[in-house]
Write an enzyme that holds these catalytic residues in place. Structure first.
Site, PDB file in Angstrom:
ATOM      1  N   GLU A  35     -11.829 -43.011 -21.023  1.00 57.67           N
ATOM      2  CA  GLU A  35     -10.478 -42.488 -20.816  1.00 57.67           C
ATOM      3  C   GLU A  35      -9.724 -42.351 -22.145  1.00 57.67           C
ATOM      4  OE1 GLU A  35      -8.726 -41.335 -18.124  1.00 57.67           O
ATOM      5  OE2 GLU A  35     -10.713 -41.313 -17.231  1.00 57.67           O
ATOM      6  N   CYS A 189      -9.408 -24.946 -13.093  1.00 56.48           N
ATOM      7  CA  CYS A 189      -7.983 -24.679 -13.298  1.00 56.48           C
ATOM      8  C   CYS A 189      -7.636 -24.902 -14.778  1.00 56.48           C
ATOM      9  CB  CYS A 189      -7.143 -25.577 -12.394  1.00 56.48           C
ATOM     10  SG  CYS A 189      -5.443 -24.995 -12.242  1.00 56.48           S
ATOM     11  N   CYS A 196      -9.916 -19.055 -10.368  1.00 56.52           N
ATOM     12  CA  CYS A 196      -9.293 -19.230  -9.045  1.00 56.52           C
ATOM     13  C   CYS A 196     -10.217 -18.784  -7.921  1.00 56.52           C
ATOM     14  CB  CYS A 196      -7.980 -18.448  -8.986  1.00 56.52           C
ATOM     15  SG  CYS A 196      -6.792 -18.970 -10.232  1.00 56.52           S
ATOM     16  N   CYS A 199     -11.970 -21.762  -6.601  1.00 57.98           N
ATOM     17  CA  CYS A 199     -11.162 -22.976  -6.424  1.00 57.98           C
ATOM     18  C   CYS A 199     -11.053 -23.383  -4.950  1.00 57.98           C
ATOM     19  CB  CYS A 199      -9.777 -22.736  -7.002  1.00 57.98           C
ATOM     20  SG  CYS A 199      -8.682 -24.143  -6.780  1.00 57.98           S
ATOM     21  N   CYS A 205      -2.458 -22.187  -2.837  1.00 49.89           N
ATOM     22  CA  CYS A 205      -1.967 -22.367  -4.211  1.00 49.89           C
ATOM     23  C   CYS A 205      -0.830 -21.376  -4.452  1.00 49.89           C
ATOM     24  CB  CYS A 205      -3.091 -22.149  -5.221  1.00 49.89           C
ATOM     25  SG  CYS A 205      -2.503 -22.165  -6.928  1.00 49.89           S
TER      26      CYS A 205
HETATM   27 FE1  SF4 Z   1      -5.572 -23.598 -10.311  1.00 50.15          FE
HETATM   28 FE2  SF4 Z   1      -4.416 -22.537  -8.156  1.00 50.15          FE
HETATM   29 FE3  SF4 Z   1      -6.257 -21.148  -9.518  1.00 50.15          FE
HETATM   30 FE4  SF4 Z   1      -6.937 -23.289  -8.086  1.00 50.15          FE
HETATM   31  S1  SF4 Z   1      -6.120 -21.378  -7.308  1.00 50.15           S
HETATM   32  S2  SF4 Z   1      -7.656 -22.762 -10.138  1.00 50.15           S
HETATM   33  S3  SF4 Z   1      -5.175 -24.612  -8.376  1.00 50.15           S
HETATM   34  S4  SF4 Z   1      -4.256 -21.812 -10.272  1.00 50.15           S
END
Ligand code: SF4
Length: 369
Positions: A35, A189, A196, A199, A205
């Site tokens: 970390e 992200c 996206c 995602c 989102c």
């Molecule tokens: Fe990020 Fe939203 Fe794109 Fe997902 S959909 S990668 S949370 S900006």
């Protein structure tokens, strides 16, 4: 019914997240080290440092017993050296105050130097599966985008994100969820060109659905970065170079560096005071060379002429440093050169010591025989 944010992240992490990082599933010491190393630094850069560090200091006792110099030598090149110094100081506190056992209580972890709220929470969640929220840079970006939280980074913005991070915590699989947040921010992200399309939380989102991904989080208002100049004196005698230990605090605190001056004139003035004829072709001091400082006539095997070398810039978080190296080769080692905190080190040995990255680059390019 749509799954919760956490459920989707947990499923995604299990199928697509990172599972082979050497600190995953390890004890608190390994998680803590990872970390700290991962602050401001990417996984790919951290991996070789982490492996070497663990090989040298396999547990808290070994880290605590090491000297700060040994620790910094293993941190050399990773940057943000206060992290290494704090890690070492914290290991000693753990040895003295907690009998060498990494503390299990969140508040006690927070008291250790170099550990903030998010890092302490990550250690608790990853090492002991405690239900705690984290909020590092990646998580801030994911949450701000997913919930469409506008506002410039600052206290109010952070408070809101902390509340959200707490509210989103799942009841189970906390370690997988925390890792999922880190992985999502690091791999999909991302700050630039997020993926996206892949995602797991794109369906709700706010940033993605409204086509405003690049607006979150709002960019920090950038102040002009101050610029500073310095001359680094690369004083060589045979294969040895003169290095000085920087005072304990500050950006390169505890590291070895060549003597630093505000400019070349200051370096020359220092040389005159120390009784070293610092002169090189073009400096106007050739007539004083008397064979002590070699310039144009340095042995044929010298690839680099003595004198000022190409200026380069090293960027810190808060300022830029323009460094002009001044290379000089001495035929005779002066008796007195800044004795306190100074040392003549073989260049090969210097490269294995705790030195900052720009000094490493200089030694490799100009000083290695
Ligand atoms: Fe990020 Fe939203 Fe794109 Fe997902 S959909 S990668 S949370 S900006």
């Amino acid at each position: 019914m749509i799954s919760t944010f956490a459920q989707r992240l947990i499923r995604w992490q299990s199928a697509h997240g990172r599972h082979d990082l050497p600190w995953q599933g390890a004890d608190a010491y390994h998680v803590w080290l990872s970390e700290i190393m991962l602050q401001q630094t990417q996984v790919a850069t951290v991996l070789p440092y982490y492996r070497r560090f663990i090989a040298a200091f396999p547990n808290i006792d070994a880290l605590s017993a090491a000297t700060e110099e040994q620790v910094l030598a293993h941190w050399s090149g990773l940057g943000y050296y206060a992290r290494g110094r704090n890690l070492h100081a914290a290991a000693r506190i753990i040895t003295q105050k907690h009998h060498g056992e990494f503390p299990r209580v969140f508040e006690q972890i927070l008291e250790l130097p170099g550990i903030g709220r998010s890092t302490a929470a990550a250690i608790c969640a990853l090492a002991w599966h405690e239900r705690r929220a984290i909020l590092d840079g990646n998580v801030k970006r994911v949450l701000a985008r997913h919930r469409g939280i506008a506002g410039s980074p600052g206290k109010a913005f952070e408070t809101r994100l902390w509340q959200l991070a707490e509210a989103l915590l799942p009841q189970r699989d906390i370690a997988v969820y925390i890792q999922a947040q880190m992985d999502l921010g690091a791999t999909l992200c991302t700050r630039n060109r997020p993926r996206c399309d892949m995602c797991p939380v794109q369906s709700d989102c706010v940033a993605y659905q409204s086509g405003r991904v690049n607006e979150f989080p709002a960019p920090r208002l950038r102040k002009a970065v101050p610029e500073r100049h310095a001359t680094f004196l690369l004083l060589l005698h045979g294969n040895d170079i003169l290095l000085e230990k920087r005072p304990g605090s500050g950006i390169w605190g505890g590291l070895w560096c060549p003597p630093q001056f505000v400019d070349e004139a200051a370096a020359l003035a220092w040389g005159a005071k120390e009784g070293i004829n610092i002169a090189y072709p073009g400096s106007g001091g050739e007539k004083d060379l008397k064979g002590k400082v070699l310039g144009r006539d340095y042995p044929a095997n010298s690839k680099i002429a003595c004198g000022p070398l190409r200026t380069f810039t090293h960027s810190f978080t808060h300022f830029k440093l323009h460094i002009t190296p001044l290379l000089l080769r001495l035929q005779h080692r002066p008796k007195q050169v800044r004795q306190a905190g100074s040392v003549w080190l073989d260049v090969g040995e210097a490269l294995r010591a705790g030195i900052p990255q720009p000094v490493r680059a200089l030694l490799e390019e100009y000083c290695r025989s």
